[in-house]
Design a protein around this motif. Structure first.
Motif, PDB file in Angstrom:
ATOM      1  N   ASN A 136      13.116  12.155  15.781  1.00 42.48           N
ATOM      2  CA  ASN A 136      12.827  10.744  15.555  1.00 42.48           C
ATOM      3  C   ASN A 136      12.080  10.609  14.234  1.00 42.48           C
ATOM      4  O   ASN A 136      11.170  11.390  13.959  1.00 42.48           O
ATOM      5  CB  ASN A 136      11.980  10.182  16.698  1.00 42.48           C
ATOM      6  CG  ASN A 136      11.868   8.688  16.672  1.00 42.48           C
ATOM      7  OD1 ASN A 136      12.085   8.056  15.649  1.00 42.48           O
ATOM      8  ND2 ASN A 136      11.516   8.109  17.801  1.00 42.48           N
ATOM      9  N   GLU A 137      12.474   9.640  13.435  1.00 50.43           N
ATOM     10  CA  GLU A 137      11.806   9.388  12.152  1.00 50.43           C
ATOM     11  C   GLU A 137      11.689   7.888  11.968  1.00 50.43           C
ATOM     12  O   GLU A 137      12.691   7.161  12.036  1.00 50.43           O
ATOM     13  CB  GLU A 137      12.623  10.003  11.021  1.00 50.43           C
ATOM     14  CG  GLU A 137      11.989   9.842   9.651  1.00 50.43           C
ATOM     15  CD  GLU A 137      12.704  10.665   8.588  1.00 50.43           C
ATOM     16  OE1 GLU A 137      12.436  10.406   7.410  1.00 50.43           O
ATOM     17  OE2 GLU A 137      13.513  11.550   8.926  1.00 50.43           O
ATOM     18  N   THR A 138      10.470   7.450  11.752  1.00 47.77           N
ATOM     19  CA  THR A 138      10.205   6.036  11.537  1.00 47.77           C
ATOM     20  C   THR A 138       9.478   5.862  10.210  1.00 47.77           C
ATOM     21  O   THR A 138       8.478   6.535   9.956  1.00 47.77           O
ATOM     22  CB  THR A 138       9.331   5.453  12.675  1.00 47.77           C
ATOM     23  OG1 THR A 138       9.993   5.661  13.915  1.00 47.77           O
ATOM     24  CG2 THR A 138       9.076   3.963  12.465  1.00 47.77           C
ATOM     25  N   ASN A 139      10.004   4.977   9.382  1.00 47.48           N
ATOM     26  CA  ASN A 139       9.359   4.642   8.109  1.00 47.48           C
ATOM     27  C   ASN A 139       8.772   3.247   8.239  1.00 47.48           C
ATOM     28  O   ASN A 139       9.480   2.301   8.555  1.00 47.48           O
ATOM     29  CB  ASN A 139      10.364   4.657   6.962  1.00 47.48           C
ATOM     30  CG  ASN A 139      10.835   6.047   6.635  1.00 47.48           C
ATOM     31  OD1 ASN A 139      10.089   7.003   6.737  1.00 47.48           O
ATOM     32  ND2 ASN A 139      12.081   6.163   6.253  1.00 47.48           N
ATOM     33  N   VAL A 140       7.472   3.162   7.989  1.00 44.25           N
ATOM     34  CA  VAL A 140       6.786   1.885   8.003  1.00 44.25           C
ATOM     35  C   VAL A 140       6.319   1.608   6.583  1.00 44.25           C
ATOM     36  O   VAL A 140       5.546   2.385   6.015  1.00 44.25           O
ATOM     37  CB  VAL A 140       5.580   1.882   8.965  1.00 44.25           C
ATOM     38  CG1 VAL A 140       4.869   0.549   8.961  1.00 44.25           C
ATOM     39  CG2 VAL A 140       6.011   2.283  10.381  1.00 44.25           C
ATOM     40  N   TYR A 141       6.829   0.540   6.000  1.00 41.04           N
ATOM     41  CA  TYR A 141       6.411   0.173   4.643  1.00 41.04           C
ATOM     42  C   TYR A 141       5.275  -0.822   4.777  1.00 41.04           C
ATOM     43  O   TYR A 141       5.457  -1.936   5.233  1.00 41.04           O
ATOM     44  CB  TYR A 141       7.596  -0.397   3.854  1.00 41.04           C
ATOM     45  CG  TYR A 141       8.665   0.645   3.650  1.00 41.04           C
ATOM     46  CD1 TYR A 141       8.569   1.540   2.588  1.00 41.04           C
ATOM     47  CD2 TYR A 141       9.729   0.781   4.538  1.00 41.04           C
ATOM     48  CE1 TYR A 141       9.528   2.537   2.411  1.00 41.04           C
ATOM     49  CE2 TYR A 141      10.685   1.777   4.367  1.00 41.04           C
ATOM     50  CZ  TYR A 141      10.569   2.637   3.304  1.00 41.04           C
ATOM     51  OH  TYR A 141      11.505   3.632   3.133  1.00 41.04           O
ATOM     52  N   ARG A 142       4.105  -0.378   4.425  1.00 37.72           N
ATOM     53  CA  ARG A 142       2.889  -1.186   4.593  1.00 37.72           C
ATOM     54  C   ARG A 142       2.756  -2.179   3.446  1.00 37.72           C
ATOM     55  O   ARG A 142       3.217  -1.993   2.373  1.00 37.72           O
ATOM     56  CB  ARG A 142       1.658  -0.275   4.623  1.00 37.72           C
ATOM     57  CG  ARG A 142       1.754   0.776   5.718  1.00 37.72           C
ATOM     58  CD  ARG A 142       0.984   0.357   6.888  1.00 37.72           C
ATOM     59  NE  ARG A 142       1.059   1.371   7.932  1.00 37.72           N
ATOM     60  CZ  ARG A 142       0.937   1.048   9.200  1.00 37.72           C
ATOM     61  NH1 ARG A 142       0.757  -0.176   9.558  1.00 37.72           N
ATOM     62  NH2 ARG A 142       1.000   1.991  10.105  1.00 37.72           N
TER      63      ARG A 142
ATOM     64  N   PRO B 298       0.790  -1.240   0.000  1.00 37.72           N
ATOM     65  CA  PRO B 298       0.000   0.000   0.000  1.00 37.72           C
ATOM     66  C   PRO B 298       0.819   1.286   0.000  1.00 37.72           C
ATOM     67  O   PRO B 298       0.388   2.289  -0.527  1.00 37.72           O
ATOM     68  CB  PRO B 298      -0.830  -0.084   1.273  1.00 37.72           C
ATOM     69  CG  PRO B 298      -0.858  -1.521   1.626  1.00 37.72           C
ATOM     70  CD  PRO B 298       0.443  -2.094   1.127  1.00 37.72           C
ATOM     71  N   GLY B 299       2.016   1.282   0.620  1.00 37.66           N
ATOM     72  CA  GLY B 299       2.820   2.494   0.582  1.00 37.66           C
ATOM     73  C   GLY B 299       3.541   2.788   1.874  1.00 37.66           C
ATOM     74  O   GLY B 299       3.506   2.024   2.828  1.00 37.66           O
ATOM     75  N   LEU B 300       4.200   3.939   1.888  1.00 38.26           N
ATOM     76  CA  LEU B 300       5.028   4.384   2.998  1.00 38.26           C
ATOM     77  C   LEU B 300       4.205   5.162   4.021  1.00 38.26           C
ATOM     78  O   LEU B 300       3.439   6.047   3.665  1.00 38.26           O
ATOM     79  CB  LEU B 300       6.169   5.269   2.472  1.00 38.26           C
ATOM     80  CG  LEU B 300       7.069   5.943   3.502  1.00 38.26           C
ATOM     81  CD1 LEU B 300       7.766   4.917   4.389  1.00 38.26           C
ATOM     82  CD2 LEU B 300       8.086   6.839   2.797  1.00 38.26           C
TER      83      LEU B 300
END
Length: 121
Positions: free
Chosen positions: A115-121, A9-11
């Motif tokens: 703080n930076e968090t990338n969740v790849y769905r 689905p995306g970032l």
């Protein structure tokens, strides 16, 4: 989901920022105007919004998009904000637009990333 389906689905980007332009953490109207122009410029579609200003003049806002959402919560008393940007699409990956929006908001707030968090769905 079917086996072998590679759909993503995306970032989804989650940010905590230290804000150098403190006035920007208390000016909901200016943020809204900036966000709406940024959304239009990136060919995204707003389907609804919700917002509130607190006694500290900090604010929270949720912009619901056809592609998902942008949410923000500011803490002027701590020179911080949290920002949540998620763009999904069943036809294409909008991860590049998430990055564009993220950079634009960092610049708007003259912010430093805590703080930076990338969740790849």
């Amino acid at each position: 989901m079917q086996e072998g389906n590679n759909y993503s689905p995306g970032l989804h980007k989650l940010l905590t920022l230290e804000v150098l332009d403190l006035d920007s953490t208390t000016n909901l109207e200016a943020f809204e105007n900036f966000a709406i122009e940024l959304i239009k410029k990136n060919n995204l579609e707003i389907v609804g919004t919700s917002k509130h200003t607190f006694d500290s003049n900090g604010f929270t806002a949720a912009i619901c998009l056809m592609e998902s959402h942008i949410c923000i919560h500011t803490w002027p008393e701590f020179n911080q904000l949290t920002l949540d940007i998620y763009l999904c699409n069943y036809l294409k990956d909008n991860s590049d637009k998430v990055e564009i929006l993220s950079e634009a908001f960092k610049t708007y707030f003259k912010a430093r990333v805590l703080n930076e968090t990338n969740v790849y769905r």
